[in-house]
Enzyme design. Structure first.
Site, short mmCIF file in Angstrom:
data_model
loop_
_atom_site.label_atom_id
_atom_site.label_comp_id
_atom_site.label_asym_id
_atom_site.label_seq_id
_atom_site.Cartn_x
_atom_site.Cartn_y
_atom_site.Cartn_z
N GLY A 138 0.58 -1.27 0.45
CA GLY A 138 0.08 -0.03 -0.06
C GLY A 138 1.08 1.03 0.08
O GLY A 138 0.85 2.23 0.59
N ALA A 139 1.51 1.33 -0.90
CA ALA A 139 2.77 2.13 -1.10
C ALA A 139 2.71 3.36 -2.01
O ALA A 139 3.67 4.04 -2.07
CB ALA A 139 4.29 1.51 -1.25
N GLY A 149 -0.72 8.07 1.41
CA GLY A 149 -1.17 8.18 2.71
C GLY A 149 0.24 6.83 3.23
O GLY A 149 1.28 7.68 3.11
N ILE A 150 -0.22 6.23 4.96
CA ILE A 150 1.24 5.89 5.11
C ILE A 150 1.74 4.91 4.70
O ILE A 150 2.98 5.32 4.88
CB ILE A 150 0.12 5.53 6.63
CG1 ILE A 150 -0.58 5.87 7.56
CG2 ILE A 150 1.13 4.29 7.48
CD1 ILE A 150 -1.41 5.51 8.41
N GLY A 151 1.51 4.73 3.68
CA GLY A 151 2.73 3.49 3.63
C GLY A 151 3.73 4.40 2.03
O GLY A 151 5.16 4.12 2.56
N SER A 164 -5.39 -0.85 13.39
CA SER A 164 -6.22 -0.26 14.40
C SER A 164 -6.47 0.20 15.27
O SER A 164 -7.57 -0.87 16.11
CB SER A 164 -6.78 0.73 13.00
OG SER A 164 -7.56 1.27 13.70
N TYR A 170 -14.82 -3.23 10.42
CA TYR A 170 -13.18 -2.69 9.68
C TYR A 170 -12.58 -3.25 10.64
O TYR A 170 -11.06 -3.83 11.02
CB TYR A 170 -13.32 -1.13 9.46
CG TYR A 170 -11.95 -0.95 9.36
CD1 TYR A 170 -11.19 -1.51 8.11
CD2 TYR A 170 -11.25 0.16 10.57
CE1 TYR A 170 -9.75 -0.50 8.34
CE2 TYR A 170 -10.14 0.99 10.64
CZ TYR A 170 -9.41 0.18 9.23
OH TYR A 170 -7.76 1.05 9.65
#
Length: 212
Positions: free
Chosen positions: A12-13, A16-18, A140, A167
């Protein structure tokens, strides 16, 4: 732990975070491989990182909505005989309605838990070859929305579909997976951790319509 010459795979790069994590790791001297579902977005992320720190990571395409694609992505990584010191399982999504993955599983559970579970298992032998490997799972605090794993209805076929409960269910699975894998690996030098990233600005949720 010095990151110089450490090989890190980030899922997931492309945003965002990735992407932020991949950028920081690359700037600290790590050898970074991006794993993403879109070649176009992966190239854009690699270009962005190169502009920021002068190092261009390579990338591998794997769609976490399709477990056969996850297997193919893991195989491509292993074919390169690359070492692997850190696996950062970051890819994920949240849905406001029940959708199914390519394999017929509830999509949030499939992408957020089953795909990283499979990827970790496939790459585990390579991680165990590292002098001091790391597995980091982005979980999370949303796990608090769920009171336990719904073993009798993992894919929400009978229960009302509630976004944060679904989720949170997947994130709880991440946490339990982390704890159990850490227990099984306690006699090795490979460590496993998960984290709550906090409320941060990412592209998560943009696959949904309206206010979501």
């Amino acid at each position: 732990m010095t990151l110089t010459a450490k090989h890190v795979l980030v899922t997931g790069a492309t945003s965002g975070i990735g992407q932020a994590a991949a950028l920081e790791l690359a700037c600290e001297g790590a050898i970074v491989t991006l794993m993403a579902r879109s070649a176009e977005r992966a190239r854009a992320s690699a270009n962005f990182i190169e502009r920021q720190c002068g190092y261009r990571p390579d990338y591998i395409i794997a769609d976490f909505n399709d477990l056969s694609s996850v297997r193919d992505g893991a195989a491509r990584f292993l074919e390169g005989n690359r070492k692997l010191d850190v696996l950062l399982n970051n890819a994920g999504l949240i849905n406001t309605r029940r959708l199914l993955s390519a394999d017929g599983f509830e999509q949030t559970f499939a992408v957020d838990h089953l795909a990283p579970f499979l990827l970790t298992g496939l790459l585990l032998p390579r991680l165990l070859d590292s002098v001091a490997g790391r597995i980091v799972n982005v979980a999370s605090d949303a796990h608090r929305f769920c009171r336990g794993i719904q073993f009798d209805d993992l894919h929400w076929e009978r229960q009302p579909y509630k976004t944060f409960k679904v989720y949170g269910h997947a994130k709880l699975a991440n946490i339990l997976f982390t704890a159990e894998l850490a227990r099984r690996l306690r006699s090795t030098k490979l460590t496993v951790n998960c984290l709550h990233p906090g409320a941060v600005a990412t592209g998560m949720g943009k696959n949904n319509k309206g206010l979501a």
